[in-house]
Design a protein around this motif. Structure first.
Motif, PDB file in Angstrom:
ATOM      1  N   UNK A  33      52.525  36.831  46.886  1.00 23.05           N
ATOM      2  CA  UNK A  33      51.451  37.150  47.841  1.00 23.05           C
ATOM      3  C   UNK A  33      51.238  38.652  47.939  1.00 23.05           C
ATOM      4  N   UNK A  34      52.352  39.401  47.972  1.00 17.85           N
ATOM      5  CA  UNK A  34      52.217  40.860  48.098  1.00 17.85           C
ATOM      6  C   UNK A  34      51.495  41.421  46.868  1.00 17.85           C
ATOM      7  N   UNK A  35      51.889  40.967  45.683  1.00 14.35           N
ATOM      8  CA  UNK A  35      51.233  41.464  44.460  1.00 14.35           C
ATOM      9  C   UNK A  35      49.756  41.076  44.450  1.00 14.35           C
ATOM     10  N   UNK A  36      49.469  39.853  44.890  1.00  9.73           N
ATOM     11  CA  UNK A  36      48.061  39.419  44.902  1.00  9.73           C
ATOM     12  C   UNK A  36      47.251  40.267  45.890  1.00  9.73           C
ATOM     13  N   UNK A  37      47.862  40.616  47.017  1.00  5.95           N
ATOM     14  CA  UNK A  37      47.157  41.478  47.991  1.00  5.95           C
ATOM     15  C   UNK A  37      46.879  42.845  47.355  1.00  5.95           C
ATOM     16  N   UNK A  38      47.890  43.397  46.675  1.00  3.29           N
ATOM     17  CA  UNK A  38      47.695  44.712  46.039  1.00  3.29           C
ATOM     18  C   UNK A  38      46.549  44.652  45.028  1.00  3.29           C
ATOM     19  N   UNK A  39      46.523  43.566  44.249  1.00  4.55           N
ATOM     20  CA  UNK A  39      45.471  43.439  43.234  1.00  4.55           C
ATOM     21  C   UNK A  39      44.110  43.201  43.889  1.00  4.55           C
ATOM     22  N   UNK A  40      44.121  42.469  44.999  1.00  2.00           N
ATOM     23  CA  UNK A  40      42.882  42.252  45.758  1.00  2.00           C
ATOM     24  C   UNK A  40      42.340  43.577  46.271  1.00  2.00           C
ATOM     25  N   UNK A  41      43.233  44.402  46.804  1.00  2.00           N
ATOM     26  CA  UNK A  41      42.831  45.727  47.307  1.00  2.00           C
ATOM     27  C   UNK A  41      42.281  46.593  46.173  1.00  2.00           C
TER      28      UNK A  41
END
Ligand code: BTN
Length: 264
Positions: A33-41
């Motif tokens: 989830x954290x990596x996906x948030x970073x990529x989303x940002x």
């Protein structure tokens, strides 16, 4: 390297148009989830899949952690960019729970999981899967949503800490199950369900499907919302994802969030 959740293994089974077509696959991440948030940002496109063989800090609901040993289970997150209000995003977890339940039934017909509001998959009270959604909003529009899913696939009973009431596809079916197959099957079902959800703008097309596999309906349920408790007989969900409870007078009480338990 024990990373069999990779594009080469997934693509042959994938029938989706966009979900899972872009993939970040790592042996170890703190949390998908954290990596996906970073990529989303960073502006990644909707449909991106982030998967890890092992999480060092897997996140669960309500600040809990998610048991994430290597080589056994599925830990993945999908980045989505639905055009909707931030308040609608929790409905995505309900859609994902139904997609996962049905895709597991396809791969392991002997496993008949129930959905527990808001988004757990259980078999005989033991947890098979958990879903954690998060999102970012700009004003009154969602900017992106992350649907993070953990599925206990080949976990063995002796590997599960005593305090965790969990089960796995292997424990339930008696056989080793392909993680790639479970993941691809989920993505195939989920893309169709996600597009239906976008099309209808609500959970309306999912209400009856939920009722058929809900493990709370008809039971006396307590919903913990911090220090507040709601209780009543569970009676399905509303088309915006709230749990319907009927109190002793038959009046409808709606729970919008919380941890639900059956009162024995
Ligand atoms: C729950 O508490 O039931 C939700 C658990 C969600 C776990 C998954 S594993 C993949 C993704 N990454 C995380 O850190 N959490 C979710």
């Amino acid at each position: 390297m024990n990373m069999d959740i990779c594009p080469e293994n997934l693509l042959p089974f994938l029938k989706t148009g966009f979900i899972g077509r872009q993939m970040v696959s790592r042996e170890e991440l703190e949390s998908t989830n954290i990596t996906a948030i970073e990529l989303g940002e960073a502006g990644a496109a909707g449909g991106l899949l982030v998967a890890a063989d092992h999480q060092t800090g897997g996140r669960g609901r309500s600040g809990r952690s998610w048991f994430s040993p290597a080589g056994r289970n599925l830990y993945f997150s999908i980045l989505l960019r639905p055009e909707c209000s931030p308040g609608a995003i929790p409905q995505l977890a309900i859609v994902a729970a139904l997609s996962l339940r049905d895709s597991i039934a396809e791969v392991c017909p002997e496993v008949n999981a129930g959905v527990k509001w808001p988004n757990d998959l259980l078999v005989d009270g033991a947890k098979l899967s958990g879903i954690l959604c998060s999102m970012s909003a700009i004003g009154d529009r969602a900017e992106y949503a992350i649907v993070g899913i953990g599925v206990n696939v080949n976990l063995e009973k002796h590997e599960i800490p005593e305090e965790i009431p969990a089960t796995s596809l292997k424990m339930l079916s008696g056989r080793e199950v392909s993680r790639s197959l479970v993941l691809a099957s989920f993505l195939n079902v989920f893309e169709k369900d996600y597009l239906d959800w976008i099309h209808y703008g609500s959970l309306e097309p999912f209400i009856e499907r939920w009722r058929k596999c809900s493990c709370l309906d008809g039971s006396h349920v307590v919903v913990e919302q911090g220090s507040r408790l709601l209780s009543g007989t569970a009676d399905g969900i509303t088309d915006d994802g709230r749990l319907r409870l009927l109190d002793e007078n038959g009046a409808v009480v709606l729970a919008c969030a919380g941890d639900a338990h059956i009162r024995r």
